[in-house]
Design an enzyme around this catalytic site. Structure first.
Site, short mmCIF file in Angstrom:
data_model
loop_
_atom_site.label_atom_id
_atom_site.label_comp_id
_atom_site.label_asym_id
_atom_site.label_seq_id
_atom_site.Cartn_x
_atom_site.Cartn_y
_atom_site.Cartn_z
CG ASP A 106 -2.02 1.03 1.12
OD1 ASP A 106 -2.34 1.45 -0.01
OD2 ASP A 106 -2.55 1.44 2.16
CG HIS A 113 -4.02 10.57 2.96
ND1 HIS A 113 -5.06 10.47 3.86
CD2 HIS A 113 -3.15 9.57 3.28
CE1 HIS A 113 -4.84 9.43 4.67
NE2 HIS A 113 -3.68 8.88 4.35
CD GLU A 179 -5.62 4.79 5.02
OE1 GLU A 179 -4.96 3.99 4.31
OE2 GLU A 179 -5.10 5.57 5.84
CD GLU A 181 -5.47 3.02 0.14
OE1 GLU A 181 -4.70 2.34 -0.58
OE2 GLU A 181 -5.27 3.22 1.35
CG ASP A 213 -5.44 0.43 4.00
OD1 ASP A 213 -5.45 -0.62 4.66
OD2 ASP A 213 -4.53 1.28 4.10
NE ARG A 217 -7.06 6.49 10.03
CZ ARG A 217 -6.41 6.28 8.89
NH1 ARG A 217 -5.16 5.85 8.90
NH2 ARG A 217 -7.01 6.47 7.74
CD GLN A 220 -2.27 4.40 10.91
OE1 GLN A 220 -3.50 4.44 10.86
NE2 GLN A 220 -1.50 4.95 9.99
CE LYS A 233 -2.70 2.35 7.50
NZ LYS A 233 -3.79 2.77 6.59
CB THR A 237 -7.06 -4.74 2.56
OG1 THR A 237 -6.05 -4.51 3.56
CG2 THR A 237 -6.96 -3.67 1.48
CD GLU A 338 -7.00 12.87 4.70
OE1 GLU A 338 -7.18 11.71 4.25
OE2 GLU A 338 -6.65 13.82 3.99
MN MN Z 1 -3.87 2.91 2.90
#
Ligand code: MN
Length: 397
Positions: A106, A113, A179, A181, A213, A217, A220, A233, A237, A338
């Site tokens: 990834d 971002h 996420e 993507e 993804d 948080r 992480q 993570k 996925t 975000e």
């Molecule tokens: Mn990602």
């Protein structure tokens, strides 16, 4: 015989023709192509055993020449009469993971971002690390937990620690995030020691999917220094079931934004591999963000060149994802950390407000792009529901 009815505004017209692995009730999974709201059974219609397989890998390994030939055959097939028993309604079949995922990487290719996350995770230093404009930053993820749209995800448990406490605690993640993507799937492999220059991208990459993804948080934030994302993570996925072939994306190819400083020679190419893809994020059926892929700083051709520049192999079934797609505007951000600025600015989701994903929530990410002849093509969606954590974190006794 059946003549397919394709509505003129369908996102799955003749310009698209994405491949997937479908299963009609009572029979085996096999390779099909989506046309309008139908799935055409390639195992039944084309005389090649690769289409009777339960993954796209054997077909993807056949290479660019064969991909082009099959696309031509499929185009002719769906323009004419098709055997009745080779056509299924898309909502009457089960879609499977389209590829056996080999390695999963990834990236982190959106400047918007990376800047936003830098500000949120490291408020006291420059948001972009010094390497960010010199190489596509990425990490190796966990290929065995790549799952197809429609597969529920259990909220992960793990360690988290906030600056206010002295020691970590264990429990369900409280900051479960998405996420949005795009993901790129390798068809033609390399030998150990071989590299893939950016202009060789289309010889190796078969097609493109939408990726979510999943990211915890809080897990992480506590674990990621100094070696990067790990358990925050690796639990899941999600990808969309239809793989849009590169050939369908000719009209979507654009330049990437200007790259300054100029990348090192191994990351330069003549071909354009920026992509004009529009993503859309739905939270419990309400659109909360529309991230534009066109603003991504690094192209997927540069990503693949970077993955292999040290001689690491590329394998059939490798998946590399772009990293969260975030535009400049708030309503273009592809992750909730975000969008809600670390949970401080809740967003309206229908009649409710949300910061992070709650149990029972359903997230759908979809994407579309310009097709040839003035059409629009769809990638379909990746849709996932979150189930509550198990009380003991799922630990066996
Ligand atoms: Mn990602």
């Amino acid at each position: 015989m059946t003549v397919l009815d394709i509505p003129p505004d369908s996102l799955f017209g003749l310009e698209n023709l994405p491949y997937g692995v479908f299963q009609p009730r009572g029979s085996a999974p096999r390779v099909g192509v989506r046309v309008g709201d139908s799935v055409v059974d390639l195992a039944a219609e084309l005389g090649d055993a690769v289409f009777a397989e339960s993954t796209l890998n054997p077909f993807m390994a056949q290479g660019r020449g064969r991909w082009t030939e099959v696309r031509q055959q499929v185009t002719e097939l769906v323009r004419g009469d098709i055997t009745d028993t080779a056509v299924f309604a898309v909502d009457e079949v089960t879609m499977h993971l389209p590829v056996a995922v080999a390695d999963y990487v990834d990236f982190y290719a959106s400047e918007n971002h990376a800047t936003n996350l830098g500000r949120l995770f490291r408020p006291d230093s420059a948001p972009l690390m010094p390497n960010w404009k010199h190489l596509p930053v990425g990490y190796h993820g966990r290929s065995s937990t790549v799952i197809v749209s429609g597969t529920d995800v259990v909220r992960p448990c793990g360690q988290r620690k906030t600056p206010e406490t002295d020691s970590p605690v264990f429990g369900p993640s409280r900051r479960l995030d998405i996420e949005a993507e795009m993901g790129f799937i390798v068809g033609v492999p390399t030998q150990l020691g071989q590299t893939i220059a950016p202009d060789r991208f289309a010889e190796h990459v078969f097609g493109v999917v939408v990726v979510n993804d999943w990211s915890a948080r809080d897990i992480q934030a506590w674990e990621y220094v100094p070696l990067g994302p790990f358990l925050g993570k690796s639990f899941a996925t999600s990808i969309s079931p239809w793989v849009v072939p590169l050939d369908a994306l000719e009209a979507a190819r654009i330049d990437t934004p200007a790259q300054d400083p100029e990348p090192l020679p191994y990351l330069r190419g003549q071909e354009k591999w920026g992509l004009d893809i529009d993503l859309e994020v739905e939270w419990n059926g309400h659109v909360v963000s529309r991230p534009p892929y066109s603003q991504m700083y690094w192209s997927p051709a540069q990503m693949l060149a970077h993955i292999t520049i040290n001689g690491a192999t590329a394998s059939t079934g490798d998946l590399f994802a772009s990293g969260t797609v975030s535009g400049r505007e708030k309503n273009q951000r592809g992750a909730f950390i975000e969008l809600t600025w670390g949970g401080k600015e809740p967003v309206k989701v229908g009649n409710h407000t949300r910061t992070f994903v709650e149990d029972g929530d359903e997230i759908s990410i979809s994407a579309t792009a310009p097709g040839t002849n003035g059409t629009r093509i769809g990638f379909g969606e990746v849709r996932t529901r979150i189930l509550p954590a198990t009380a003991d974190g799922g630990q066996e006794e």
